[in-house]
Every structure is written in C-alpha cells, then in structure tokens.
Design a protein around this motif. Structure first.
Motif, PDB file in Angstrom:
ATOM      1  N   PRO A   5      61.339  48.911  28.837  1.00  0.00           N
ATOM      2  CA  PRO A   5      60.826  48.761  29.991  1.00  0.00           C
ATOM      3  C   PRO A   5      60.122  48.042  30.273  1.00  0.00           C
ATOM      4  O   PRO A   5      59.880  47.775  31.497  1.00  0.00           O
ATOM      5  N   LEU A   6      60.872  46.222  29.297  1.00  0.00           N
ATOM      6  CA  LEU A   6      60.235  45.228  30.296  1.00  0.00           C
ATOM      7  C   LEU A   6      61.137  44.888  31.545  1.00  0.00           C
ATOM      8  O   LEU A   6      60.378  44.077  32.630  1.00  0.00           O
ATOM      9  N   VAL A   7      62.434  45.576  31.109  1.00  0.00           N
ATOM     10  CA  VAL A   7      63.232  44.929  32.527  1.00  0.00           C
ATOM     11  C   VAL A   7      63.428  45.979  33.511  1.00  0.00           C
ATOM     12  O   VAL A   7      62.782  45.817  34.003  1.00  0.00           O
ATOM     13  N   LEU A   8      62.957  47.509  32.777  1.00  0.00           N
ATOM     14  CA  LEU A   8      63.164  47.916  34.056  1.00  0.00           C
ATOM     15  C   LEU A   8      61.657  48.533  34.450  1.00  0.00           C
ATOM     16  O   LEU A   8      62.295  49.192  36.263  1.00  0.00           O
ATOM     17  N   LYS A   9      60.741  48.760  34.643  1.00  0.00           N
ATOM     18  CA  LYS A   9      59.251  48.431  35.390  1.00  0.00           C
ATOM     19  C   LYS A   9      58.990  46.771  35.147  1.00  0.00           C
ATOM     20  O   LYS A   9      57.685  47.089  35.780  1.00  0.00           O
ATOM     21  N   ARG A  10      59.853  46.200  34.742  1.00  0.00           N
ATOM     22  CA  ARG A  10      59.701  44.599  35.750  1.00  0.00           C
ATOM     23  C   ARG A  10      58.339  44.114  34.860  1.00  0.00           C
ATOM     24  O   ARG A  10      56.954  43.548  35.643  1.00  0.00           O
ATOM     25  N   ILE A  11      58.205  44.185  33.554  1.00  0.00           N
ATOM     26  CA  ILE A  11      57.065  43.708  32.908  1.00  0.00           C
ATOM     27  C   ILE A  11      56.733  42.223  32.675  1.00  0.00           C
ATOM     28  O   ILE A  11      58.153  42.506  32.205  1.00  0.00           O
ATOM     29  N   SER A  12      55.849  41.634  33.051  1.00  0.00           N
ATOM     30  CA  SER A  12      55.522  40.372  32.511  1.00  0.00           C
ATOM     31  C   SER A  12      54.485  40.420  31.612  1.00  0.00           C
ATOM     32  O   SER A  12      53.380  41.114  31.354  1.00  0.00           O
ATOM     33  N   LEU A  13      55.326  39.402  30.506  1.00  0.00           N
ATOM     34  CA  LEU A  13      54.491  39.185  29.856  1.00  0.00           C
ATOM     35  C   LEU A  13      53.804  37.702  29.050  1.00  0.00           C
ATOM     36  O   LEU A  13      54.550  37.138  29.359  1.00  0.00           O
ATOM     37  N   ARG A  14      52.592  37.311  29.679  1.00  0.00           N
ATOM     38  CA  ARG A  14      52.077  35.691  29.127  1.00  0.00           C
ATOM     39  C   ARG A  14      51.800  35.158  28.449  1.00  0.00           C
ATOM     40  O   ARG A  14      50.762  35.948  28.436  1.00  0.00           O
ATOM     41  N   GLY A  15      51.898  34.561  27.749  1.00  0.00           N
ATOM     42  CA  GLY A  15      51.269  33.511  26.434  1.00  0.00           C
ATOM     43  C   GLY A  15      50.103  32.865  27.319  1.00  0.00           C
ATOM     44  O   GLY A  15      50.763  32.237  28.561  1.00  0.00           O
ATOM     45  N   PHE A  16      48.869  32.602  26.281  1.00  0.00           N
ATOM     46  CA  PHE A  16      47.655  31.974  27.634  1.00  0.00           C
ATOM     47  C   PHE A  16      46.850  32.170  26.845  1.00  0.00           C
ATOM     48  O   PHE A  16      46.350  31.921  25.459  1.00  0.00           O
ATOM     49  N   SER A  17      46.519  29.967  27.277  1.00  0.00           N
ATOM     50  CA  SER A  17      44.961  29.425  26.293  1.00  0.00           C
ATOM     51  C   SER A  17      44.317  28.819  27.759  1.00  0.00           C
ATOM     52  O   SER A  17      44.899  28.587  29.024  1.00  0.00           O
ATOM     53  N   PRO A  18      43.049  29.131  27.927  1.00  0.00           N
ATOM     54  CA  PRO A  18      42.342  28.560  29.156  1.00  0.00           C
ATOM     55  C   PRO A  18      42.123  26.928  29.082  1.00  0.00           C
ATOM     56  O   PRO A  18      42.333  26.440  29.693  1.00  0.00           O
ATOM     57  N   LEU A  19      42.616  27.014  28.034  1.00  0.00           N
ATOM     58  CA  LEU A  19      42.829  25.177  27.971  1.00  0.00           C
ATOM     59  C   LEU A  19      44.142  24.808  28.920  1.00  0.00           C
ATOM     60  O   LEU A  19      43.238  23.347  28.847  1.00  0.00           O
ATOM     61  N   ASP A  20      44.810  25.477  29.729  1.00  0.00           N
ATOM     62  CA  ASP A  20      45.367  25.361  30.730  1.00  0.00           C
ATOM     63  C   ASP A  20      44.789  25.009  31.796  1.00  0.00           C
ATOM     64  O   ASP A  20      45.594  24.162  32.704  1.00  0.00           O
ATOM     65  N   HIS A  21      43.576  25.598  31.916  1.00  0.00           N
ATOM     66  CA  HIS A  21      43.109  25.618  33.408  1.00  0.00           C
ATOM     67  C   HIS A  21      41.597  24.640  32.610  1.00  0.00           C
ATOM     68  O   HIS A  21      41.205  25.170  33.060  1.00  0.00           O
ATOM     69  N   PRO A  22      41.593  23.795  32.794  1.00  0.00           N
ATOM     70  CA  PRO A  22      40.263  22.981  32.698  1.00  0.00           C
ATOM     71  C   PRO A  22      39.224  23.597  33.461  1.00  0.00           C
ATOM     72  O   PRO A  22      37.297  23.316  33.601  1.00  0.00           O
ATOM     73  N   GLU A  23      39.513  23.925  34.975  1.00  0.00           N
ATOM     74  CA  GLU A  23      38.781  24.133  36.403  1.00  0.00           C
ATOM     75  C   GLU A  23      38.276  25.714  36.205  1.00  0.00           C
ATOM     76  O   GLU A  23      37.435  25.511  36.261  1.00  0.00           O
ATOM     77  N   THR A  24      38.004  26.054  34.972  1.00  0.00           N
ATOM     78  CA  THR A  24      37.918  27.532  35.027  1.00  0.00           C
ATOM     79  C   THR A  24      36.449  27.149  33.866  1.00  0.00           C
ATOM     80  O   THR A  24      35.592  28.116  34.464  1.00  0.00           O
ATOM     81  N   GLU A  25      36.361  26.251  33.235  1.00  0.00           N
ATOM     82  CA  GLU A  25      34.990  26.285  32.755  1.00  0.00           C
ATOM     83  C   GLU A  25      33.923  25.999  33.008  1.00  0.00           C
ATOM     84  O   GLU A  25      33.130  27.332  33.106  1.00  0.00           O
ATOM     85  N   ALA A  26      33.625  24.883  34.228  1.00  0.00           N
ATOM     86  CA  ALA A  26      32.366  24.629  34.863  1.00  0.00           C
ATOM     87  C   ALA A  26      32.238  26.552  36.001  1.00  0.00           C
ATOM     88  O   ALA A  26      31.382  26.676  36.160  1.00  0.00           O
ATOM     89  N   GLU A  27      34.087  27.144  36.425  1.00  0.00           N
ATOM     90  CA  GLU A  27      33.939  27.861  37.575  1.00  0.00           C
ATOM     91  C   GLU A  27      32.773  28.651  36.154  1.00  0.00           C
ATOM     92  O   GLU A  27      31.873  29.860  37.154  1.00  0.00           O
ATOM     93  N   TRP A  28      33.843  29.448  35.465  1.00  0.00           N
ATOM     94  CA  TRP A  28      33.166  30.424  34.164  1.00  0.00           C
ATOM     95  C   TRP A  28      31.047  29.877  34.248  1.00  0.00           C
ATOM     96  O   TRP A  28      30.785  31.221  34.494  1.00  0.00           O
ATOM     97  N   ARG A  29      31.274  29.546  34.112  1.00  0.00           N
ATOM     98  CA  ARG A  29      29.484  28.949  33.702  1.00  0.00           C
ATOM     99  C   ARG A  29      28.331  29.370  34.608  1.00  0.00           C
ATOM    100  O   ARG A  29      27.477  29.639  34.887  1.00  0.00           O
ATOM    101  N   GLU A  30      29.390  28.880  35.980  1.00  0.00           N
ATOM    102  CA  GLU A  30      28.090  29.327  37.240  1.00  0.00           C
ATOM    103  C   GLU A  30      28.515  31.163  37.373  1.00  0.00           C
ATOM    104  O   GLU A  30      27.083  31.908  37.705  1.00  0.00           O
TER     105      GLU A  30
END
Length: 339
Positions: free
Chosen positions: A269-294
């Motif tokens: 299904p990953l191949v046939l339906k072009r599904i993407s799986l991504r591991g994620f951490s908010p630490l890679d996006h420090p700009e989201t801290e102030a954005e989220w708080r607001e």
C-alpha cells in the motif's frame, strides 16, 4: 541547611512498567546557584509517559539523555524565580518554563529558562503538549481543508490537543483511537472528534477503523505505532501522509523495556497508494514554539480550544501519578502541582 524533595530513579525496571520500588521520594540539600545561575522554585511539572524510555536506559539517537539510577527524573516544568544573576532579565517572582521538573527547587542557566509572559491565560497551559501536535500538523504533514485525520492515542497529552487542532486547521473529519469506551465517548462529546476507535474492543481495530472512516484517511498523526499504525496504512487513501511523533505501543509494553516499538507493515500500500511516512520532532522546527503559543492563547481566549489535564497535588503523589499515566488512567495531560 535548606532542604527540598525530588523523585529519583532507584533501580531500572528490567521488564514492563515501573513498580513502586523503582522510584524514591528523597529529601536532600536544596541546590544552591553558582554565579550566573538561576534558582527556581517549581510550581508545576508535567508527567510524561515518555519517561519510560528514559529510565530504561540509552536509546540511540534520542534527543534526551537517559536517567541513571540515583538521578532525579526530569521533564517540562514551570518554576518561580527565587534569585537570578544581574543582566539575566529575570526577577524574583517571574514564572519561567524549563526542563528540571520532578524536584521542588532547581538551578538552571538563564539561557535554559523561557519567561512565560502573558501569552496564555493560565501558566499551567505552558505544559500542554499541543505544540507537538501543532508542529506535526503544520510542518510534518500538509494538512488540507476537508482531510480525514486519524490521531492514534487520542486520549493522551498529545492526542487530546491534536484532534482539536486538526479541526481548527480545517480537517473535515477527525477520528481518534483510545483504550476504553469511556474515553472514546469523551473524545466525541468533549474534544471535537467525529468518531473514536477502541483498542482491545470485541471488534478488531482495523474493522472499527474501516467503519469510522469508510472512505479512508488522508492524514495520520501517530503517537502509538504497533497494530494501529499498520491498520492506518491499510485504511489510507491514495496520497495519504503519516507523521509519527511517538511510539507508545513500545514505551508502555507491559512486557517490554520501553526502548523498542516493533510494527509489521505491508509495504505494497505504501508504494501503490504513494503513502508517505515521516518521523517527526518539533525540535526540528524551533519557530513553531512562539507561533504555537500565540495561536494557542488566541484559541483559549476565544473558547475555541481547551487544555484537557488532571492536576495532582504534592510531590508525595508524583511517582504514583507516573504509574497512572503509564497505565492510561487519565485523559489528557497530567500535571503535579506543588504548594
């Protein structure tokens, strides 16, 4: 000599979840700041299931160090400044967020303190894990208006925020998974979920998911892994996007070490339906801290979102609160409040 109390790891659990004997409430000398350091009196700290992995030992690539026997536990906290060095911008009485929870007093560098300000109406809301969900849905996947979203672990600290955030960002249908019918009802009646799938119910998880999302899912925010991730892949629509932010199936395995979370996936299904799986951490996006708080503050004041959490009073109850979190007793975040 001034003293304070802290929760320490006595011994590592060899298998399964921590038992009462693995943790200890210890009275010890209150830490004293060296020149250039801030002394904080903790007011609240978060209780996170992710501690199971940290007290189990080192995990390669983990962003946080393991807790060694004899060490105090640590985690997100809100503290009140007792003393601060000149030029730090901090004054006695200020509230700051930091990572030295699980103790009554902490000494930290000013650079590791974030003044709370007035962005949020309640200082405890700074212990929400909503930023993880927000960053995952705005940076980890391209959430589009009308998407059908599945949040695994919908009753947890991340999941109770994620369903609400997905709805505010334009999701068309939001489905959550949880471990009990009572929590499933609360997800639907209190937290904006359209449907909830109950792990361990009479009907298989995959069958429940197919009923809740007959047209499939577009976005998966996964905090669990295991069979729930496998079922989500099977239910995914063409072009579905999955963002993985946790692995509770392994962390809370009653027979495991908390260091692995195995899953069997059908790669077709990953191949046939072009599904993407991504591991994620908010630490890679420090700009989201102030954005989220607001955005969080605006949504809270408008009554568009809530911060589901349970407050536990006193250091005496902290170790038991951790065991309760790991056994799924509570809905939402759990916060220890210190007098």
């Amino acid at each position: 000599m001034a003293t304070h109390r802290e929760i320490r790891l006595r011994t590592r659990p060899e298998r399964g979840l921590p038992a009462p004997g693995n943790l200890a409430l210890v009275t010890t000398a209150r830490p004293e700041p060296a020149p250039g350091e801030v002394l904080l009196r903790n007011r609240w700290f978060a209780v996170s299931a992710a501690l199971r992995t940290l007290i189990g030992g080192a995990v390669k690539g983990a962003p946080l160090p393991p807790v060694e026997p004899g060490d105090p536990l640590f985690g997100a906290a809100v503290g009140e400044v007792v003393s601060a060095p000149d030029g730090s911008g901090l004054r006695p009485g200020d509230l700051v967020s930091h990572w030295q929870g699980w103790r009554e007093y902490a000494v930290v560098s000013p650079s590791l303190c974030t003044p709370l300000g007035d962005a949020l109406p309640d200082p405890v809301a700074h212990l929400s894990q909503g930023r993880t969900a927000y960053a995952a849905l705005t940076r980890g996947v391209d959430l589009r208006a009308g998407d059908t979203v599945l949040v695994t672990g919908g009753a947890g600290a991340v999941g109770t925020m994620a369903g609400q955030i997905a709805r505010l960002l334009g999701a068309g249908r939001v489905i959550g998974s949880t471990g009990s019918p009572a929590k499933a009802e609360r997800l639907v009646t209190e937290l904006g979920y359209d449907a909830a799938v109950v792990r361990g119910a009479a009907a298989p998880f995959a069958a429940q998911l197919a009923e809740a999302a007959p047209d499939g899912i577009d976005v998966l925010l996964d905090t669990v892994g295991g069979e729930q991730l496998s079922a989500a892949v099977a239910a995914a629509r063409p072009g579905a996007r999955a963002v993985l932010v946790g692995a509770l199936s392994g962390q809370l395995d009653p027979e495991g070490t908390g260091a692995t979370a195995r899953v069997e996936l059908d790669s077709y299904p990953l191949v046939l339906k072009r599904i993407s799986l991504r591991g994620f951490s908010p630490l890679d996006h420090p700009e989201t801290e102030a954005e989220w708080r607001e955005r969080f503050g605006d949504w809270l004041r408008a009554g568009a979102i809530t911060f589901p959490h349970v407050r536990v009073a006193g250091m005496e109850r902290a170790a038991e609160a951790l065991r309760e979190v790991m056994r799924g007793r509570h809905l939402g975040a759990v916060v220890v409040e210190l007098p």
